[in-house]
Design an enzyme around this catalytic site. Sequence first.
Site, PDB file in Angstrom:
ATOM      1  N   HIS A  73      45.049  63.333  51.474  1.00 37.35           N
ATOM      2  CA  HIS A  73      44.895  62.590  52.734  1.00 37.35           C
ATOM      3  C   HIS A  73      45.150  63.505  53.934  1.00 37.35           C
ATOM      4  O   HIS A  73      44.488  63.404  54.965  1.00 37.35           O
ATOM      5  CB  HIS A  73      45.886  61.422  52.794  1.00 37.35           C
ATOM      6  CG  HIS A  73      45.354  60.151  52.197  1.00 37.35           C
ATOM      7  ND1 HIS A  73      44.182  59.564  52.619  1.00 37.35           N
ATOM      8  CD2 HIS A  73      45.838  59.349  51.214  1.00 37.35           C
ATOM      9  CE1 HIS A  73      43.977  58.453  51.916  1.00 37.35           C
ATOM     10  NE2 HIS A  73      44.956  58.304  51.051  1.00 37.35           N
ATOM     11  N   CYS A 111      43.420  53.541  46.290  1.00 34.75           N
ATOM     12  CA  CYS A 111      43.860  53.996  47.610  1.00 34.75           C
ATOM     13  C   CYS A 111      43.983  52.796  48.544  1.00 34.75           C
ATOM     14  O   CYS A 111      43.081  51.952  48.587  1.00 34.75           O
ATOM     15  CB  CYS A 111      42.844  54.991  48.158  1.00 34.75           C
ATOM     16  SG  CYS A 111      43.240  55.607  49.797  1.00 34.75           S
ATOM     17  N   HIS A 131      47.481  62.954  45.668  1.00 31.11           N
ATOM     18  CA  HIS A 131      46.657  62.003  46.437  1.00 31.11           C
ATOM     19  C   HIS A 131      47.030  62.061  47.921  1.00 31.11           C
ATOM     20  O   HIS A 131      46.165  62.100  48.798  1.00 31.11           O
ATOM     21  CB  HIS A 131      46.879  60.598  45.855  1.00 31.11           C
ATOM     22  CG  HIS A 131      46.082  59.512  46.505  1.00 31.11           C
ATOM     23  ND1 HIS A 131      45.032  58.884  45.870  1.00 31.11           N
ATOM     24  CD2 HIS A 131      46.185  58.936  47.734  1.00 31.11           C
ATOM     25  CE1 HIS A 131      44.522  57.963  46.696  1.00 31.11           C
ATOM     26  NE2 HIS A 131      45.203  57.979  47.832  1.00 31.11           N
ATOM     27  N   GLU A 132      48.348  62.096  48.206  1.00 31.63           N
ATOM     28  CA  GLU A 132      48.794  62.111  49.610  1.00 31.63           C
ATOM     29  C   GLU A 132      48.489  63.459  50.270  1.00 31.63           C
ATOM     30  O   GLU A 132      48.118  63.512  51.436  1.00 31.63           O
ATOM     31  CB  GLU A 132      50.285  61.778  49.707  1.00 31.63           C
ATOM     32  CG  GLU A 132      50.703  60.425  49.116  1.00 31.63           C
ATOM     33  CD  GLU A 132      49.824  59.256  49.527  1.00 31.63           C
ATOM     34  OE1 GLU A 132      49.283  59.278  50.649  1.00 31.63           O
ATOM     35  OE2 GLU A 132      49.656  58.325  48.715  1.00 31.63           O
ATOM     36  N   GLN A 144      46.623  57.514  57.428  1.00 29.99           N
ATOM     37  CA  GLN A 144      46.250  56.156  57.014  1.00 29.99           C
ATOM     38  C   GLN A 144      46.719  55.087  57.991  1.00 29.99           C
ATOM     39  O   GLN A 144      46.253  53.951  57.936  1.00 29.99           O
ATOM     40  CB  GLN A 144      46.798  55.844  55.614  1.00 29.99           C
ATOM     41  CG  GLN A 144      46.118  56.651  54.515  1.00 29.99           C
ATOM     42  CD  GLN A 144      46.671  56.298  53.152  1.00 29.99           C
ATOM     43  OE1 GLN A 144      47.691  56.811  52.749  1.00 29.99           O
ATOM     44  NE2 GLN A 144      46.000  55.406  52.445  1.00 29.99           N
ATOM     45  N   GLY A 192      52.450  55.106  47.843  1.00 29.29           N
ATOM     46  CA  GLY A 192      52.439  56.271  48.715  1.00 29.29           C
ATOM     47  C   GLY A 192      51.606  55.947  49.939  1.00 29.29           C
ATOM     48  O   GLY A 192      50.741  55.064  49.883  1.00 29.29           O
TER      49      GLY A 192
HETATM   50 ZN    ZN Z   1      45.044  56.902  49.607  1.00 26.63          ZN
END
Ligand code: ZN
Length: 172
Positions: A137, A91, A133-134, A51, A46
Amino acid sequence: MSVRRIRLLGDPVLREVARPVEDVDEEVQALIDDLLDTMYDADGIGLAAPQIGVPLSVFVYDVREPEVAPGALVNPRLVETNGQVKEEEGCLSIPDLREIVPRAERVVVEGLDRDGHEVRLEAEGLLGRCLQHELDHLAGVLFIDRVSPLKRKMLLNKWSKRESDTSAARAM
Ligand code: ZN
């Protein structure tokens, strides 16, 4: 389509709250393609737009399970959570560090796909974890924020050693 540089822990863009996308236009589709290229290049499952330095509400995922189709979500929102599971997580922005992170066992996430169509994903297992998790972010949250203060301190210690190693090598 191109592979972009993945921003690492310490880069302020990772702590920004991502802005919603107004139109899923060609520019956003190009961003999605870059995210996919970068994610596959890094062998990740992902990747969220912040990022790669773009604070927009977009992420891609591919958990590499035959029964789970890969995809992209624009302006995703978490609409339902159930249960709790603890599994190890890592990550791409904090390479080499992994820790057990508590997450909801099952989630429902709604948003837009690459064509701007409304989609609704019900997920558990690795995809459920990846989506959470995304989503984090996009809110400027990293997995190290979701572990105990003691574990976070240990992770950050490890990270600071890794960084000084890197700069020592470069100084040479
Ligand atoms: Zn991450």
